[in-house]
Design a protein around this motif. Structure first.
Motif, short mmCIF file in Angstrom:
data_model
loop_
_atom_site.label_atom_id
_atom_site.label_comp_id
_atom_site.label_asym_id
_atom_site.label_seq_id
_atom_site.Cartn_x
_atom_site.Cartn_y
_atom_site.Cartn_z
N MET A 1 46.08 44.87 46.76
CA MET A 1 44.99 43.89 46.39
C MET A 1 45.38 42.70 47.17
O MET A 1 46.59 42.27 46.99
CB MET A 1 44.66 43.62 44.97
N ASP A 2 44.48 42.23 48.12
CA ASP A 2 44.82 41.05 48.78
C ASP A 2 44.38 39.91 48.05
O ASP A 2 44.07 39.78 47.03
CB ASP A 2 44.22 41.10 50.27
N PHE A 3 45.00 38.51 48.72
CA PHE A 3 44.91 37.44 48.14
C PHE A 3 43.07 36.88 47.98
O PHE A 3 42.80 36.37 47.00
CB PHE A 3 45.42 36.27 48.73
N HIS A 4 42.52 37.41 48.91
CA HIS A 4 41.16 37.25 48.56
C HIS A 4 40.44 37.93 47.56
O HIS A 4 39.68 37.06 46.90
CB HIS A 4 40.41 37.53 50.16
N SER A 5 41.01 38.95 47.30
CA SER A 5 40.32 39.76 46.22
C SER A 5 40.73 39.05 44.92
O SER A 5 39.96 38.94 43.86
CB SER A 5 40.88 41.28 46.47
N ARG B 1 41.43 35.92 44.33
CA ARG B 1 40.42 34.63 44.35
C ARG B 1 39.25 35.09 43.85
O ARG B 1 38.60 34.25 42.91
CB ARG B 1 40.51 34.00 45.47
N ILE B 2 38.58 36.08 44.11
CA ILE B 2 37.31 36.59 43.62
C ILE B 2 37.34 36.88 42.26
O ILE B 2 36.63 36.51 41.44
CB ILE B 2 36.62 37.80 44.61
N VAL B 3 38.31 37.70 41.94
CA VAL B 3 38.33 38.22 40.50
C VAL B 3 38.60 37.10 39.72
O VAL B 3 38.24 36.79 38.50
CB VAL B 3 39.54 39.29 40.31
N PHE B 4 39.56 35.99 40.15
CA PHE B 4 40.00 34.82 39.25
C PHE B 4 38.78 33.90 39.10
O PHE B 4 38.44 33.34 38.13
CB PHE B 4 40.98 33.96 40.33
#
Length: 123
Positions: free
Chosen positions: A1-5, A7-10
């Motif tokens: 899971m990358d940082f962008h993903s 952030r989206i889940v967060f």
């Protein structure tokens, strides 16, 4: 899971948590029988889940935002289990049984209603 993903889940989980806390602390419903606010949250979550399933997102970012993030944090299966456990500790076995049935039945009906409404509107 990358940082962008992440952030989206967060983002989704933050929105789900805030909405759950607002409903749990401020919603007063009298349906003629005792119902916990967390059950109402789970009913709303089931309705949203039906909508999201019917929309059949193909975008992974939307899936993570709504399914993993928002709904994962908004509706809480662990709170439902805790409610059942409290009834079990108090030896209110009949209440435990009926609470389990009512939550499962109502949640399923609301899931189907959300699913049906989206499918009906998109025809």
């Amino acid at each position: 899971m990358d940082f962008h993903s992440i952030r989206i889940v967060f983002l989704g989980s933050t929105l789900g948590l805030i909405l759950r806390i607002i409903i749990q602390n401020n919603l007063k419903i009298n349906l003629g029988f005792d119902i916990q606010n967390i059950s109402v949250v789970n009913f709303i979550g089931s309705f949203f889940l039906g909508i999201f399933v019917a929309l059949n997102f193909s975008n992974n970012n939307l899936l993570m935002l709504f399914y993993a993030g928002f709904l994962g944090s908004f509706s809480t299966f662990s709170s439902f289990i805790y409610q059942l456990f409290i009834l079990f500790q108090k030896r209110k076995f009949l209440s435990l049984f009926f609470h389990y049935l009512e939550v499962m039945f109502i949640a399923f009906i609301l899931f189907y209603l959300g699913y049906f409404l989206v499918k009906f509107l998109l025809m």
